[in-house]
Design an enzyme around this catalytic site. Structure first.
Site, PDB file in Angstrom:
ATOM      1  N   SER A 176      42.014  53.441  40.214  1.00  0.00           N
ATOM      2  CA  SER A 176      40.802  52.627  40.352  1.00  0.00           C
ATOM      3  C   SER A 176      40.251  52.716  41.772  1.00  0.00           C
ATOM      4  O   SER A 176      39.034  52.704  41.968  1.00  0.00           O
ATOM      5  CB  SER A 176      41.111  51.164  40.039  1.00  0.00           C
ATOM      6  OG  SER A 176      41.593  51.027  38.735  1.00  0.00           O
TER       7      SER A 176
ATOM      8  N   ASN B 217      36.936  43.189  40.950  1.00  0.00           N
ATOM      9  CA  ASN B 217      38.005  44.194  40.841  1.00  0.00           C
ATOM     10  C   ASN B 217      38.070  45.091  42.071  1.00  0.00           C
ATOM     11  O   ASN B 217      39.140  45.368  42.607  1.00  0.00           O
ATOM     12  CB  ASN B 217      37.820  45.025  39.576  1.00  0.00           C
ATOM     13  CG  ASN B 217      38.343  44.286  38.351  1.00  0.00           C
ATOM     14  OD1 ASN B 217      38.677  43.090  38.434  1.00  0.00           O
ATOM     15  ND2 ASN B 217      38.417  44.970  37.214  1.00  0.00           N
TER      16      ASN B 217
ATOM     17  N   TYR C 134      35.618  55.581  33.813  1.00  0.00           N
ATOM     18  CA  TYR C 134      36.091  54.212  33.555  1.00  0.00           C
ATOM     19  C   TYR C 134      36.787  53.684  34.801  1.00  0.00           C
ATOM     20  O   TYR C 134      37.453  54.436  35.510  1.00  0.00           O
ATOM     21  CB  TYR C 134      37.065  54.196  32.378  1.00  0.00           C
ATOM     22  CG  TYR C 134      36.418  54.585  31.066  1.00  0.00           C
ATOM     23  CD1 TYR C 134      35.923  53.621  30.199  1.00  0.00           C
ATOM     24  CD2 TYR C 134      36.275  55.925  30.713  1.00  0.00           C
ATOM     25  CE1 TYR C 134      35.306  53.982  28.999  1.00  0.00           C
ATOM     26  CE2 TYR C 134      35.661  56.289  29.517  1.00  0.00           C
ATOM     27  CZ  TYR C 134      35.178  55.309  28.663  1.00  0.00           C
ATOM     28  OH  TYR C 134      34.566  55.668  27.493  1.00  0.00           O
ATOM     29  N   GLU C 135      36.686  52.374  35.047  1.00  0.00           N
ATOM     30  CA  GLU C 135      37.266  51.837  36.280  1.00  0.00           C
ATOM     31  C   GLU C 135      38.784  51.914  36.306  1.00  0.00           C
ATOM     32  O   GLU C 135      39.404  51.799  37.349  1.00  0.00           O
ATOM     33  CB  GLU C 135      36.801  50.400  36.539  1.00  0.00           C
ATOM     34  CG  GLU C 135      37.247  49.427  35.488  1.00  0.00           C
ATOM     35  CD  GLU C 135      37.099  47.969  35.942  1.00  0.00           C
ATOM     36  OE1 GLU C 135      37.218  47.688  37.131  1.00  0.00           O
ATOM     37  OE2 GLU C 135      36.883  47.115  35.064  1.00  0.00           O
ATOM     38  N   SER C 136      39.401  52.132  35.149  1.00  0.00           N
ATOM     39  CA  SER C 136      40.851  52.318  35.116  1.00  0.00           C
ATOM     40  C   SER C 136      41.266  53.623  35.786  1.00  0.00           C
ATOM     41  O   SER C 136      42.438  53.829  36.066  1.00  0.00           O
ATOM     42  CB  SER C 136      41.345  52.324  33.671  1.00  0.00           C
ATOM     43  OG  SER C 136      40.745  53.401  32.957  1.00  0.00           O
TER      44      SER C 136
END
Lengths: 297, 246, 297, 246
Positions: free
Chosen positions: D85, C102, D54-56
């Site tokens: 992100s 990611n 959180y990676e969001s």
């Protein structure tokens, strides 16, 4: 949660030392005048200061003799004129400079924020600037052979910034013009934030998109209403352009400037005195100005 | 409406001539002062589709009052977007902004601009504000228009310091090598328009009511004669007084 | 100003071609289901698709046979399970893959957004991933000698994203979870945006901080309320977790999946039909769910 | 309150043991599932000062309902900050986030984790979801805690694919060379806690009511005996049922 609220004296005393590299926030908007003046009042010296476009707050710090080095892309009094104290110090060799461009300063901070040594860029390869930045190096893309300048990271020890509001845990909320303020803060090891007001964490959670620095990154929060005067704070008060214009003429003369610094920095050693010094009438008029609380345009 | 252009103040003349050059562009990187005023004038008249981008991160403003800083209240107020400087400069480097407007203290025949020092860098006669975003724009923007008041002291054989690199023989090859913008292609003064060639600026056209001699007075470059006249668009002429900073 | 409003058919027809590389927005939130389904309905094939974390929309595109290559950091049905169509295609070698992480996908988009070839990074230097990205290269910092992986830029031809609102000129406003949506859009040559509603430019100017893509970067705006279903839109409707759970079991079986795609993609060739298909009752319940219009929590 | 830990479900046991490891940390990079639940449990009990990232891009959430995606409504709702992100991963790479929690399909003696394929990469028996942010966290986070249900199939001599690199002899030198985090130092199962040494995992302590044989059953690594017992904090024990995902 750990409470990050502090009085001004301790926030600076505990977190800024001689020889530190300091990023100072504010891009026209949200310039942390009162917070940064505390460096002068506590006479913390031998400091290096950095940002992309620097205005009269840098001039005041230089005039106060606490600055060893200025790292900048622009230094002046926007539209009005030059930074006279900078120019005197430059002339008499009492400061070191490292002169970049606005974009390259921002990319240097960006590299530090990303935790890497350098970022490739197309700028600073032609003209007279590159050869005056003696340590700048080149880098070749391993994919295309493209030649770039390698913009080195710049990681400040401390960031001093001003924002609209924060909760006591250190969630900082800001809106309006940012410039390189958030970038510079996130690049720094410690972050000290002055704000117009402290709000409840409940209010933070109602608009988490306004939060620009997370609580765990913030070192201290200091409540300093009107702390960004004579710059401005969107939603609170407008910019005192006249103050900047007057500063141009008075700062041409060192003794006039000394008087100004006594009046506006040394003697106003709490924020209520600063607000008094600004004056009730002027405050009302700035609240009615563009982006002020009472702005009806 | 018959106007004697000599009666219009020089800043307005620059803005009017330069505004006409913005036709067809969609995004314009502007600084405070005549560049911003020029873009506002164009947007208000001949090019409503142009989006004004300030390095402070504000996009889409049409300042109604005089602005002192690119981060001023008038630039933030009623803009369409407020992002950060990183984002604006990234778009600039990625070639996503069409055209830029710059001014400076000195300009030379290749469009090199100086906003750093008069005299030597280490021991200058006058120390100025430095590049700001000017070097970056001059390097990266695909199309660059220079705006200069016709003050002969500003026009020199060779600038004392190249803050913002020009084009022509000086830098054309390096600009290709480093994937930069093509550099300054148009120079607007308050009396004339010049265009860049490999050997430097050529006089392109002269504002109505001014003579060739006035258009080139004090400019140290060899400039051939041009009989082309600049006719200001009527809409621009009628609206120039309404632009806040002018 | 140039008006960017378009109907769905033309927005896709005019701006997406076979062989294009497409970035698809949405990170749990704001996944552009209905906009992207138009690729299937128009049978535009040989496409490469990319993003960091990909969910069942990628699975549907792969199942439809229009995808040549997938560039990703994660592909699955979050928490629920695997991407079964991806796994079948991978097994039978009917798609190419380029597998990253990611963070590296986001940095690839970031490099493209910045207009440079590559960004140095500390990741992708150990473990089995680096050796399976055959073209990844190293770069040495010219300042410290530090060895980094050189993350190559990734510049999509088109970005398809969904947002809350836009004006007709193309100023796009979004709030809530972003993930890599804005990064991917800004990296792309063309940007097509579906929105829940079109608003007046006056309203944009009241909160310019919400604008995440400036009008001149946007190619087309398409009004598609409920276009992000079964994902969600903060301030409009919640996520239909049950739809994702059902998709896991039906997509294990190719003929069941074909029936699903007919029902949910091919046959619902206008947004009203899609809303009807979601169902009035379900829509009301999602509006009452977390982050929905009628959410009272 | 006397509890038989065998009667508590395995996920809750992992969350309780792991939550105790989060004492003293200020920021925690979490993914959906047991990692997120563990951090919520710690924040609600022994470490209220820990910030969940959180990676969001959502920071500071305490999800009240089960979350399926790191971008789910429950993660956005009532968070303290929503950034992107890029920003979160930048903070991660810059060493600005204290601790991370990861799980995976397979783990080996050096804490290498596999979430990519069972079998060979080109022709796998099972193709899984891939790294997501796991590789990135495993490389960069200063302190890494691994959470694994005690399913013997997950514990292998050597993982089929190193998605997220471990530590110990395998990678310690390279981690220093590349300025990475120190890799996994603690492994929590639903029966025991293991700690990393240069030669791999050592058994540290065993949850009350479980035996040594149960704690190491099916784990293919050589593990010495430990008599140390894990005592769950009473506050954690009393609140574990209130965590949404558990």
């Amino acid at each position: 949660m750990i409470e990050k609220l502090s009085n001004l004296h301790d926030a600076i005393k505990k977190n800024v030392s001689s020889d530190d590299l300091i990023f100072i926030g504010g891009f026209g908007h949200l310039i942390p005048f009162y917070l940064t003046h505390e460096l002068i009042r506590q006479n913390i010296n031998n400091l290096s200061i950095c940002r992309s476009g620097a205005d009269i707050l840098f001039d005041q710090l230089i005039a106060s003799g606490i600055i060893k080095k200025v790292i900048f892309g622009y230094i002046g009094n926007p539209t009005v004129g030059l930074s006279h104290s900078f120019n005197r110090a430059y002339k008499f060799n009492t400061i070191e400079i490292e002169e970049w461009t606005n974009q390259s300063i921002i990319m240097r901070l960006h590299a530090a924020r990303m935790g890497i040594d350098f970022i490739p860029s197309k700028i600073l390869q032609i003209g007279d600037l590159p050869e005056n930045i003696q340590f700048i190096k080149k880098i070749i893309s391993p994919y295309t052979g493209q030649e770039y300048s390698a913009i080195p990271s710049l990681k400040p020890d401390v960031a001093l910034i001003h924002a609209q509001q924060a909760d006591k845990y250190g969630n900082v909320q800001m809106w309006g013009i940012d410039g390189d303020t958030v970038e510079g803060a996130l690049a720094s090891d410690r972050i000290i934030v002055s704000v117009e007001r402290i709000i409840d964490n409940k209010e933070i959670k109602e608009s988490p998109e306004k939060t620009i620095i997370p609580s765990h990154r913030v070192t201290n929060i200091v409540e300093l209403p009107w702390g960004a005067y004579p710059s401005y704070v969107s939603g609170f008060y407008s910019r005192d352009d006249q103050h900047y214009i007057s500063y141009d003429s008075l700062s041409r003369n060192e003794s006039e400037l000394e008087r100004y610094l006594n009046e506006w920095v040394i003697n106003v050693d709490n924020i209520e005195l600063y607000m008094e010094k600004i004056g009730k009438e002027n405050r009302l008029s700035l609240e009615k100005g563009l982006c002020g609380t009472l702005d009806e345009s | 409406m018959k106007v004697n252009h000599r009666e219009i103040n020089p800043d307005k003349r620059i803005a009017m001539i330069a505004a006409m050059e913005l036709k067809g562009y969609r995004s314009c990187f502007v600084g405070i002062g005549i560049p911003s005023d020029t873009a506002c004038l164009a947007k208000d008249t001949i090019e409503p589709n142009i989006n004004l981008i300030y390095e402070s991160g504000a996009i889409g403003a049409m300042p109604k009052t005089k602005s002192y800083s690119t981060g001023s209240p008038s630039i933030a107020h009623r803009s369409d977007m407020i992002t950060d400087s990183f984002s604006v400069f990234s778009d600039l480097q990625a070639g996503r902004i069409d055209v830029g407007l710059l001014s400076a203290a000195q300009i030379d025949i290749f469009g090199n601009l100086n906003s750093t020092v008069i005299g030597g860098y280490q021991n200058p006669k006058v120390r100025m504000v430095g590049s700001g975003g000017a070097h970056d724009i001059a390097c990266l923007i695909p199309n660059l228009i220079i705006l200069m008041p016709h003050d002969p002291r500003r026009f020199v054989e060779k600038v004392d310091f190249i803050t913002s690199p020009g084009s022509g023989a000086a830098f054309d090859k390096l600009r290709v090598k480093y994937q930069l913008g093509k550099g300054p292609s148009i120079l607007i003064t308050d009396k004339a328009k010049f265009v860049m060639s490999p050997s430097g600026w050529n006089l392109d056209s002269i504002l109505d009511d001014f003579t060739y001699e006035e258009a080139v007075e004090g400019i140290p470059w060899k400039l051939s004669v041009s009989n082309k006249r600049i006719k200001i668009d009527q809409d621009i002429l009628s609206k120039v007084d309404s632009i806040s900073g002018l």
